[in-house]
Design a protein around this motif. Structure first.
Motif, PDB file in Angstrom:
ATOM      1  N   GLY A 190     -30.457  -3.997 -85.259  1.00 30.39           N
ATOM      2  CA  GLY A 190     -30.111  -2.753 -84.571  1.00 30.39           C
ATOM      3  C   GLY A 190     -31.324  -2.040 -84.022  1.00 30.39           C
ATOM      4  N   SER A 250     -26.796   0.982 -83.679  1.00 32.81           N
ATOM      5  CA  SER A 250     -26.667   1.377 -85.084  1.00 32.81           C
ATOM      6  C   SER A 250     -26.356   0.154 -85.947  1.00 32.81           C
ATOM      7  N   GLU A 251     -26.702   0.268 -87.215  1.00 35.23           N
ATOM      8  CA  GLU A 251     -26.443  -0.839 -88.139  1.00 35.23           C
ATOM      9  C   GLU A 251     -24.951  -1.129 -88.250  1.00 35.23           C
TER      10      GLU A 251
END
Length: 217
Positions: free
Chosen positions: A177, A183-184
């Motif tokens: 990410g 985002s993760e």
């Protein structure tokens, strides 16, 4: 709480792992085994989330125990404890569906990351050995295998291929990410979608497929 079974024929190694994991608030070592047979029996009788398995053990080795656990206790996620010298067996373990592998000389923080990743349903490749193992497997591939891999990847979108390439480099969701400014949680969603499209059991198999196809080089 993540419930862990530690399996190794060396008492000092088991004690060291237990001591490290005891420092985590969300991890509990609920059982220890000195061989694969003991590990399988304990997994049947106790609630275990993650099993740490050494490969070289008496009575029943780690690979045999892995197969037995998948057959009799499929809920248990298995992490293989290994050294570079056992590379061939590690590759076999990954192909047979282990949650990944961890080098015995890994740092304590890495051990905890691996256990948490396995408990969350993710595969974990020790960063210190991921490229070594993947490159080894890729170097033995044939042109036909590479072409088959590229054909399988045709069903992916450009963004999915980008994420898959990062898996091929052995990156975690968080690091992937950061690389592509995502985002993760979003990366995790992409990984799930990729696994479904490629019909891979886990991210390790997807990473190997990516390397066969020439991604993540």
């Amino acid at each position: 709480m993540i419930r862990v079974l530690v399996t190794d024929d060396e008492p000092l190694i088991r004690a060291g792992i237990r001591m490290i994991l005891a420092s985590a608030d969300d991890i509990e070592v609920v059982a220890e085994a000195a061989n694969g047979r003991e590990a399988v029996e304990l997994a049947r009788t106790q609630r275990v989330d993650v099993a740490l398995l050494d490969l070289q053990m008496p009575v029943m080795d780690g690979l045999t125990a892995l197969a037995e656990l998948h057959r009799t206790a499929p809920r248990v996620r298995v992490l293989i404890l290994t050294t570079f010298g056992e590379q061939r067996n590690v590759l076999r373990a990954l192909a047979e569906g282990s949650a990944g592998f961890l080098l015995k000389d890994s740092a304590p923080a890495e051990l905890m990351r691996a256990v948490r990743a396995a408990a969350a349903g993710e595969a974990y490749l020790s960063p210190g050995a991921a490229r070594h193992v993947v490159d080894s497997l890729a170097s033995g591939g044939t042109a036909r295998r590479a072409e088959q891999a590229r054909r399988r990847l045709e069903k992916l979108t450009d963004r999915e291929r980008e994420v898959l390439a990062l898996l091929g480099e052995g990156l975690s969701n968080a690091h992937a990410g950061q690389r592509i400014h995502m985002s993760e949680a979003t990366v995790k969603t992409y990984v799930s979608r990729i696994l479904a499209k490629l019909e891979c059991e886990n991210r390790v198999q997807a990473a190997l497929l990516a390397r066969d196809a020439g991604l993540g080089a």
